[in-house]
Design a protein around this motif. Sequence first.
Motif, PDB file in Angstrom:
ATOM      1  N   PHE A 148       5.958  -4.290   6.823  1.00 34.22           N
ATOM      2  CA  PHE A 148       5.139  -2.914   6.463  1.00 34.22           C
ATOM      3  C   PHE A 148       5.019  -2.809   4.691  1.00 34.22           C
ATOM      4  CE2 PHE A 148       4.843   1.518   5.621  1.00 34.22           C
ATOM      5  CZ  PHE A 148       4.121   2.179   6.761  1.00 34.22           C
ATOM      6  N   LYS A 149       6.503  -2.994   4.210  1.00 35.37           N
ATOM      7  CA  LYS A 149       6.269  -2.629   2.826  1.00 35.37           C
ATOM      8  C   LYS A 149       5.562  -3.985   2.079  1.00 35.37           C
ATOM      9  CE  LYS A 149      10.021  -2.675  -0.782  1.00 35.37           C
ATOM     10  NZ  LYS A 149       9.528  -3.720  -1.687  1.00 35.37           N
ATOM     11  N   GLU A 150       5.495  -5.050   2.574  1.00 34.12           N
ATOM     12  CA  GLU A 150       5.022  -6.353   1.833  1.00 34.12           C
ATOM     13  C   GLU A 150       3.246  -6.186   2.051  1.00 34.12           C
ATOM     14  OE1 GLU A 150       6.730  -9.811   3.433  1.00 34.12           O
ATOM     15  OE2 GLU A 150       8.366  -9.751   1.868  1.00 34.12           O
ATOM     16  N   ILE A 151       2.939  -5.835   3.520  1.00 36.06           N
ATOM     17  CA  ILE A 151       1.714  -5.543   3.552  1.00 36.06           C
ATOM     18  C   ILE A 151       1.023  -4.501   2.446  1.00 36.06           C
ATOM     19  CG2 ILE A 151      -0.129  -4.317   5.164  1.00 36.06           C
ATOM     20  CD1 ILE A 151       1.376  -6.024   7.244  1.00 36.06           C
ATOM     21  N   ARG A 152       1.521  -3.336   2.411  1.00 36.58           N
ATOM     22  CA  ARG A 152       1.251  -2.400   1.689  1.00 36.58           C
ATOM     23  C   ARG A 152       1.408  -3.088   0.033  1.00 36.58           C
ATOM     24  NH1 ARG A 152       1.008   1.128   5.764  1.00 36.58           N
ATOM     25  NH2 ARG A 152       0.075   3.158   4.680  1.00 36.58           N
ATOM     26  N   GLU A 153       2.180  -3.500  -0.499  1.00 39.39           N
ATOM     27  CA  GLU A 153       2.171  -4.189  -1.816  1.00 39.39           C
ATOM     28  C   GLU A 153       1.023  -5.142  -1.899  1.00 39.39           C
ATOM     29  OE1 GLU A 153       7.044  -3.885  -2.635  1.00 39.39           O
ATOM     30  OE2 GLU A 153       6.176  -5.753  -1.809  1.00 39.39           O
ATOM     31  N   LYS A 154       0.522  -5.660  -1.083  1.00 43.41           N
ATOM     32  CA  LYS A 154      -0.365  -6.782  -1.283  1.00 43.41           C
ATOM     33  C   LYS A 154      -1.735  -6.115  -0.801  1.00 43.41           C
ATOM     34  CE  LYS A 154       1.940 -10.589  -1.995  1.00 43.41           C
ATOM     35  NZ  LYS A 154       1.840 -11.432  -3.343  1.00 43.41           N
ATOM     36  N   ALA A 155      -2.012  -5.263  -0.201  1.00 42.02           N
ATOM     37  CA  ALA A 155      -3.297  -4.828   0.531  1.00 42.02           C
ATOM     38  C   ALA A 155      -3.618  -3.497   0.183  1.00 42.02           C
ATOM     39  CB  ALA A 155      -3.242  -4.994   1.957  1.00 42.02           C
ATOM     40  N   PRO A 176      -4.654 -10.439   3.060  1.00 42.62           N
ATOM     41  CA  PRO A 176      -3.146 -10.921   3.202  1.00 42.62           C
ATOM     42  C   PRO A 176      -2.757 -10.558   4.387  1.00 42.62           C
ATOM     43  CG  PRO A 176      -3.639  -8.814   1.611  1.00 42.62           C
ATOM     44  CD  PRO A 176      -4.876  -9.229   2.135  1.00 42.62           C
ATOM     45  N   PHE A 177      -1.727 -11.354   4.988  1.00 45.44           N
ATOM     46  CA  PHE A 177      -0.922 -11.082   6.359  1.00 45.44           C
ATOM     47  C   PHE A 177      -2.035 -10.996   7.429  1.00 45.44           C
ATOM     48  CE2 PHE A 177       1.731  -9.378   2.818  1.00 45.44           C
ATOM     49  CZ  PHE A 177       2.981 -10.228   3.146  1.00 45.44           C
ATOM     50  N   ALA A 178      -2.989 -11.869   7.436  1.00 48.45           N
ATOM     51  CA  ALA A 178      -4.088 -11.811   8.283  1.00 48.45           C
ATOM     52  C   ALA A 178      -3.340 -12.087   9.569  1.00 48.45           C
ATOM     53  CB  ALA A 178      -5.252 -12.825   8.092  1.00 48.45           C
ATOM     54  N   ASN A 179      -2.363 -12.514   9.720  1.00 51.60           N
ATOM     55  CA  ASN A 179      -1.715 -12.792  11.093  1.00 51.60           C
ATOM     56  C   ASN A 179      -1.141 -11.430  11.774  1.00 51.60           C
ATOM     57  OD1 ASN A 179       0.214 -13.161   9.060  1.00 51.60           O
ATOM     58  ND2 ASN A 179       1.675 -13.620  10.422  1.00 51.60           N
ATOM     59  N   TYR A 180      -1.300 -10.496  11.049  1.00 50.83           N
ATOM     60  CA  TYR A 180      -0.686  -9.197  11.807  1.00 50.83           C
ATOM     61  C   TYR A 180      -2.003  -8.195  11.886  1.00 50.83           C
ATOM     62  CZ  TYR A 180       3.778 -10.741  10.370  1.00 50.83           C
ATOM     63  OH  TYR A 180       5.019 -11.605  10.318  1.00 50.83           O
ATOM     64  N   LEU A 181      -3.249  -8.644  11.541  1.00 52.96           N
ATOM     65  CA  LEU A 181      -4.487  -7.775  11.820  1.00 52.96           C
ATOM     66  C   LEU A 181      -4.514  -7.374  13.040  1.00 52.96           C
ATOM     67  CD1 LEU A 181      -7.088  -9.638   9.548  1.00 52.96           C
ATOM     68  CD2 LEU A 181      -6.110  -7.289   9.130  1.00 52.96           C
TER      69      LEU A 181
END
Length: 497
Positions: free
Chosen positions: A35-42, A328-333
């Motif tokens: 959750f944190k890394e997704i928001r930092e990147k996207a 980023p993190f397209a596997n969690y879309l």
Amino acid sequence: MLKSKTILIFLLPLFIFSQNEKWPSEKLKQDLNIFKEIREKANSGLYKYRTKQQIDSIYSWAFSQLDEPKELIEFYKILLQITDFEGSLHNDTTLPDDFEKKRSSGNVFFPYPVKLISKQLIINFENSEIPLGSQIHNINGIETQKLLSSLYKYYTTDGYNITGKSIGIGGSFAKYFEMEYGPQKSFLVEYSLPNQTQKLTKMIASVSNEIRKENFKKRFSLPMDSLQYARAKDKYSFKLISPNAALLSVHTFVIGRNAKDKIHIAYKKYLDSCFKYLSEHSEIQNLIVDIRNNGGGTDPNDILTFSYLTQKPYRENASAYVNFQKIPFANYLVYEETDAKKQQEERKDFEDELLEEFPKLINKKYPQDKKFNPVLQPDKNTFKGQIYLLISPRIASAGSLFAALVAGNTNAIVIGEETMGGYFGHNGHTPIEYELPNTKIKTQFSIVNLEQDVPQKANQVFGRGIIPDHEISQTFEDFMQNKDTQFEHTLKLIKNN
């Protein structure tokens, strides 16, 4: 509330879980870290209202809460705290659908609609137990102000805005209460009768979700709530209210999906006819623009409407940027299609649009290409008299962008209450949604960080919504009579001017 140009929504297979299952600490920490890394990147708005130190601090707190196993609902509340803390009304974090459905069963909900008036929680339903208009002081021993503060995280607003949360609480109080404090068999309510100070108590029974919804439909303030809650059949209207004044109401900017949509074209023709009439009748020197129910919509409805009110060239925004071109993190879309090939095509279309509109990396950001934000001209029939803009906490996204342009760039006298959408800017346009791998909790945010094309004003504070020139809220007396306090104040201003 979304002001969307492109919506990328995908679906992953449903995850089966137990309602009261306690999740292992390591699984929850994995999801929180993703959750944190997704928001930092996207999420380009992550540090719009909060410093990196503040964001790091709330995550440190969140991780510290996960040293022991937790139920899904408790983990969800932690994510909500973070989602709300960021300060974007386009943020939304939701439980898995199956989990939500199970929580809605049984008689567990507070039975009566409520309304916030002058920071007081008021019964908004005629009933035989607690009279209409009574002020609630506490429920099940929870003092009202503490109770309200605990519910703020369930309804996100821009920046540091609080007024907008009254919309969520007024509309979903019983649901939020059940989420925060768990299912209740009954409620011990401490209250005082209208215009009295003596405190009384009453034990009232819980109701089902179906009865909760039916009671909300029959709330006392329904005639006035068209200004903030209704999905109006007539999205816009125009009428003369006196020989020298007219009223333009625009309840939403969901008026077609783009400039080529026939619904948008019909709206443009309607505005043309209205403002041509005003230009041909110079005796109409006052125009009330009522957008109190406008939660947003799509381009170019907001900026088209503004073209009839401004006297000078303008842009939709001063600047805009995103953090990425490749998702980023397209596997969690969250995928809309189950077919892998269609998923790939949809993702490519999304990234191609980003590449076209935000083509170059400059200072670690991808700024919007100027051709997507051209200088626009006022309409030839732009209104040259006095504008009165009616605003409310309901106004968000494209609605608040429009309100900010009017408040900042015209002679408008702004009347009402602070909007939930920001004056200086917001994150909007393009929502994206992810699903956490373990808990299947979904989180959505908009990726375009934009600054609105508005000037500095003495009464406008960074992180706040549009602040009215005349701060007018519905009084308790007017609530009891279903009077439109703000509109009546505006008519008095016109008469005195």
